[in-house]
Design a protein around this motif. Structure first.
Motif, PDB file in Angstrom:
ATOM      1  N   LEU A 178       0.829  -1.195   0.000  1.00  0.00           N
ATOM      2  CA  LEU A 178       0.000   0.000   0.000  1.00  0.00           C
ATOM      3  C   LEU A 178       0.872   1.257   0.000  1.00  0.00           C
ATOM      4  O   LEU A 178       0.570   2.227  -0.688  1.00  0.00           O
ATOM      5  N   GLN A 179       1.933   1.204   0.776  1.00  0.00           N
ATOM      6  CA  GLN A 179       2.837   2.355   0.829  1.00  0.00           C
ATOM      7  C   GLN A 179       3.453   2.633  -0.546  1.00  0.00           C
ATOM      8  O   GLN A 179       3.528   3.774  -0.981  1.00  0.00           O
ATOM      9  N   LYS A 180       3.845   1.573  -1.238  1.00  0.00           N
ATOM     10  CA  LYS A 180       4.445   1.742  -2.565  1.00  0.00           C
ATOM     11  C   LYS A 180       3.435   2.300  -3.560  1.00  0.00           C
ATOM     12  O   LYS A 180       3.783   3.116  -4.417  1.00  0.00           O
ATOM     13  N   LEU A 181       2.171   1.874  -3.450  1.00  0.00           N
ATOM     14  CA  LEU A 181       1.138   2.411  -4.338  1.00  0.00           C
ATOM     15  C   LEU A 181       0.929   3.902  -4.102  1.00  0.00           C
ATOM     16  O   LEU A 181       0.785   4.677  -5.049  1.00  0.00           O
ATOM     17  N   ILE A 182       0.905   4.292  -2.849  1.00  0.00           N
ATOM     18  CA  ILE A 182       0.719   5.708  -2.507  1.00  0.00           C
ATOM     19  C   ILE A 182       1.895   6.526  -3.021  1.00  0.00           C
ATOM     20  O   ILE A 182       1.710   7.596  -3.615  1.00  0.00           O
ATOM     21  N   HIS A 183       3.103   6.015  -2.838  1.00  0.00           N
ATOM     22  CA  HIS A 183       4.293   6.709  -3.360  1.00  0.00           C
ATOM     23  C   HIS A 183       4.261   6.775  -4.884  1.00  0.00           C
ATOM     24  O   HIS A 183       4.650   7.787  -5.477  1.00  0.00           O
ATOM     25  N   LEU A 184       3.807   5.706  -5.510  1.00  0.00           N
ATOM     26  CA  LEU A 184       3.701   5.677  -6.964  1.00  0.00           C
ATOM     27  C   LEU A 184       2.744   6.761  -7.460  1.00  0.00           C
ATOM     28  O   LEU A 184       3.021   7.460  -8.437  1.00  0.00           O
ATOM     29  N   LEU A 185       1.618   6.919  -6.771  1.00  0.00           N
ATOM     30  CA  LEU A 185       0.655   7.969  -7.140  1.00  0.00           C
ATOM     31  C   LEU A 185       1.299   9.348  -7.069  1.00  0.00           C
ATOM     32  O   LEU A 185       1.036  10.209  -7.910  1.00  0.00           O
TER      33      LEU A 185
ATOM     34  N   ILE B 104      -7.255   2.124  -8.673  1.00  0.00           N
ATOM     35  CA  ILE B 104      -8.128   0.939  -8.680  1.00  0.00           C
ATOM     36  C   ILE B 104      -7.655  -0.062  -7.627  1.00  0.00           C
ATOM     37  O   ILE B 104      -8.459  -0.608  -6.865  1.00  0.00           O
ATOM     38  N   THR B 105      -6.355  -0.267  -7.557  1.00  0.00           N
ATOM     39  CA  THR B 105      -5.802  -1.214  -6.584  1.00  0.00           C
ATOM     40  C   THR B 105      -6.033  -0.725  -5.158  1.00  0.00           C
ATOM     41  O   THR B 105      -6.420  -1.506  -4.280  1.00  0.00           O
ATOM     42  N   LEU B 106      -5.829   0.564  -4.915  1.00  0.00           N
ATOM     43  CA  LEU B 106      -6.101   1.118  -3.582  1.00  0.00           C
ATOM     44  C   LEU B 106      -7.590   1.006  -3.243  1.00  0.00           C
ATOM     45  O   LEU B 106      -7.950   0.694  -2.112  1.00  0.00           O
ATOM     46  N   SER B 107      -8.433   1.255  -4.232  1.00  0.00           N
ATOM     47  CA  SER B 107      -9.874   1.142  -4.034  1.00  0.00           C
ATOM     48  C   SER B 107     -10.265  -0.282  -3.654  1.00  0.00           C
ATOM     49  O   SER B 107     -11.036  -0.500  -2.714  1.00  0.00           O
TER      50      SER B 107
ATOM     51  N   VAL C 107      -8.881  -3.222   7.764  1.00  0.00           N
ATOM     52  CA  VAL C 107      -7.499  -3.022   8.209  1.00  0.00           C
ATOM     53  C   VAL C 107      -6.737  -2.166   7.198  1.00  0.00           C
ATOM     54  O   VAL C 107      -5.931  -1.306   7.579  1.00  0.00           O
ATOM     55  N   ASN C 108      -7.005  -2.359   5.911  1.00  0.00           N
ATOM     56  CA  ASN C 108      -6.350  -1.549   4.877  1.00  0.00           C
ATOM     57  C   ASN C 108      -6.835  -0.108   4.901  1.00  0.00           C
ATOM     58  O   ASN C 108      -6.086   0.807   4.565  1.00  0.00           O
ATOM     59  N   GLN C 109      -8.081   0.113   5.281  1.00  0.00           N
ATOM     60  CA  GLN C 109      -8.601   1.482   5.386  1.00  0.00           C
ATOM     61  C   GLN C 109      -7.782   2.267   6.407  1.00  0.00           C
ATOM     62  O   GLN C 109      -7.425   3.424   6.166  1.00  0.00           O
ATOM     63  N   ASP C 110      -7.463   1.639   7.518  1.00  0.00           N
ATOM     64  CA  ASP C 110      -6.656   2.298   8.549  1.00  0.00           C
ATOM     65  C   ASP C 110      -5.227   2.520   8.064  1.00  0.00           C
ATOM     66  O   ASP C 110      -4.647   3.580   8.283  1.00  0.00           O
ATOM     67  N   ILE C 111      -4.669   1.514   7.401  1.00  0.00           N
ATOM     68  CA  ILE C 111      -3.287   1.628   6.911  1.00  0.00           C
ATOM     69  C   ILE C 111      -3.172   2.768   5.902  1.00  0.00           C
ATOM     70  O   ILE C 111      -2.251   3.602   5.986  1.00  0.00           O
ATOM     71  N   ILE C 112      -4.095   2.831   4.972  1.00  0.00           N
ATOM     72  CA  ILE C 112      -4.061   3.888   3.951  1.00  0.00           C
ATOM     73  C   ILE C 112      -4.168   5.255   4.613  1.00  0.00           C
ATOM     74  O   ILE C 112      -3.434   6.188   4.254  1.00  0.00           O
TER      75      ILE C 112
ATOM     76  N   LEU D 227      -0.895   6.150   6.354  1.00  0.00           N
ATOM     77  CA  LEU D 227       0.176   6.459   5.398  1.00  0.00           C
ATOM     78  C   LEU D 227      -0.076   7.781   4.661  1.00  0.00           C
ATOM     79  O   LEU D 227       0.623   8.101   3.704  1.00  0.00           O
ATOM     80  N   ASP D 228      -1.068   8.545   5.100  1.00  0.00           N
ATOM     81  CA  ASP D 228      -1.474   9.801   4.481  1.00  0.00           C
ATOM     82  C   ASP D 228      -2.011   9.586   3.062  1.00  0.00           C
ATOM     83  O   ASP D 228      -1.966  10.492   2.222  1.00  0.00           O
ATOM     84  N   GLY D 229      -2.522   8.389   2.819  1.00  0.00           N
ATOM     85  CA  GLY D 229      -3.060   8.071   1.503  1.00  0.00           C
ATOM     86  C   GLY D 229      -4.312   8.844   1.159  1.00  0.00           C
ATOM     87  O   GLY D 229      -4.576   9.109  -0.025  1.00  0.00           O
ATOM     88  N   LEU D 230      -5.087   9.235   2.180  1.00  0.00           N
ATOM     89  CA  LEU D 230      -6.327   9.969   1.894  1.00  0.00           C
ATOM     90  C   LEU D 230      -6.030  11.310   1.237  1.00  0.00           C
ATOM     91  O   LEU D 230      -6.716  11.709   0.293  1.00  0.00           O
ATOM     92  N   SER D 231      -5.001  12.001   1.720  1.00  0.00           N
ATOM     93  CA  SER D 231      -4.684  13.299   1.106  1.00  0.00           C
ATOM     94  C   SER D 231      -4.065  13.120  -0.277  1.00  0.00           C
ATOM     95  O   SER D 231      -4.293  13.940  -1.168  1.00  0.00           O
ATOM     96  N   VAL D 232      -3.317  12.048  -0.471  1.00  0.00           N
ATOM     97  CA  VAL D 232      -2.746  11.781  -1.797  1.00  0.00           C
ATOM     98  C   VAL D 232      -3.875  11.486  -2.784  1.00  0.00           C
ATOM     99  O   VAL D 232      -3.919  12.053  -3.886  1.00  0.00           O
ATOM    100  N   ILE D 233      -4.799  10.619  -2.382  1.00  0.00           N
ATOM    101  CA  ILE D 233      -5.937  10.294  -3.249  1.00  0.00           C
ATOM    102  C   ILE D 233      -6.817  11.528  -3.438  1.00  0.00           C
ATOM    103  O   ILE D 233      -7.248  11.824  -4.554  1.00  0.00           O
ATOM    104  N   GLY D 234      -7.067  12.256  -2.365  1.00  0.00           N
ATOM    105  CA  GLY D 234      -7.865  13.480  -2.461  1.00  0.00           C
ATOM    106  C   GLY D 234      -7.252  14.490  -3.418  1.00  0.00           C
ATOM    107  O   GLY D 234      -7.968  15.206  -4.123  1.00  0.00           O
ATOM    108  N   GLY D 235      -5.930  14.548  -3.464  1.00  0.00           N
ATOM    109  CA  GLY D 235      -5.255  15.450  -4.392  1.00  0.00           C
ATOM    110  C   GLY D 235      -5.534  15.111  -5.841  1.00  0.00           C
ATOM    111  O   GLY D 235      -5.481  15.982  -6.720  1.00  0.00           O
ATOM    112  N   MET D 236      -5.859  13.861  -6.106  1.00  0.00           N
ATOM    113  CA  MET D 236      -6.154  13.425  -7.473  1.00  0.00           C
ATOM    114  C   MET D 236      -7.508  13.971  -7.955  1.00  0.00           C
ATOM    115  O   MET D 236      -7.803  13.923  -9.149  1.00  0.00           O
TER     116      MET D 236
END
Length: 163
Positions: free
Chosen positions: A1-8, A22-25, A32-37, A40-49
């Protein structure tokens, strides 16, 4: 998950962005993945999209946020994007996948009364979509309107809306 977020964050390639979203979705189907994302600050990365100029990237970001919004702590972070999502719904082509993805996220975010105030300015748009949209769009809009109407504080806004 961390690598996907960095990739984004690292790529400008819309096809890679779409696949990562799609993979993050899909990953967000597990709590458990919802908490991890989130952690990892994934919500702001995805929100930025959501600001991306490519509709398919926006759509995939909305789908990911929709799945992530099934978690109350995530909703607290996602709520900052509600007004932007409403603008995306209003500007998207009628009945498009982009518009439906935004409506689905707004449906989840409107289940509790916590974020209804952020949707007030979009009530006229919801009512317009109710009259102009296809059945799929109408059903999604009705879900939002039912959620809003369950909140007594929204009654005046719903009844005064100019259509």
């Amino acid at each position: 998950l961390q690598k996907l977020i960095h990739l984004l964050q690292a790529t400008d390639d819309p096809l890679i962005q779409e696949q990562a979203l799609i993979t993050l979705s899909n990953s967000a189907a597990f709590s458990v993945n919802q908490d991890i994302i989130r952690n990892l600050d994934g919500l702001s990365v995805i929100g930025g999209m959501l600001s991306d100029h490519i509709p398919k990237v926006k759509e995939k970001a909305l789908n990911a946020l929709n799945n992530l919004s099934m978690n109350i702590k995530n909703q607290e972070k996602i709520q900052v994007y509600i007004e932007q999502v409403c603008r995306n719904v209003e500007s998207a082509p009628l009945n498009s996948d982009l518009q439906l993805a935004g409506l689905r996220l707004l449906t989840n975010m409107s289940v509790t009364n916590d974020y209804h105030q952020k949707m007030i300015n979009s009530i006229p748009c919801f009512l317009r979509l109710l009259s102009e949209g296809t059945e799929r769009t109408q059903i999604q809009v009705l879900k939002i309107l039912v959620n809003l109407s369950a909140n007594p504080a929204m009654t005046r806004h719903l009844l005064r809306a100019q259509v």
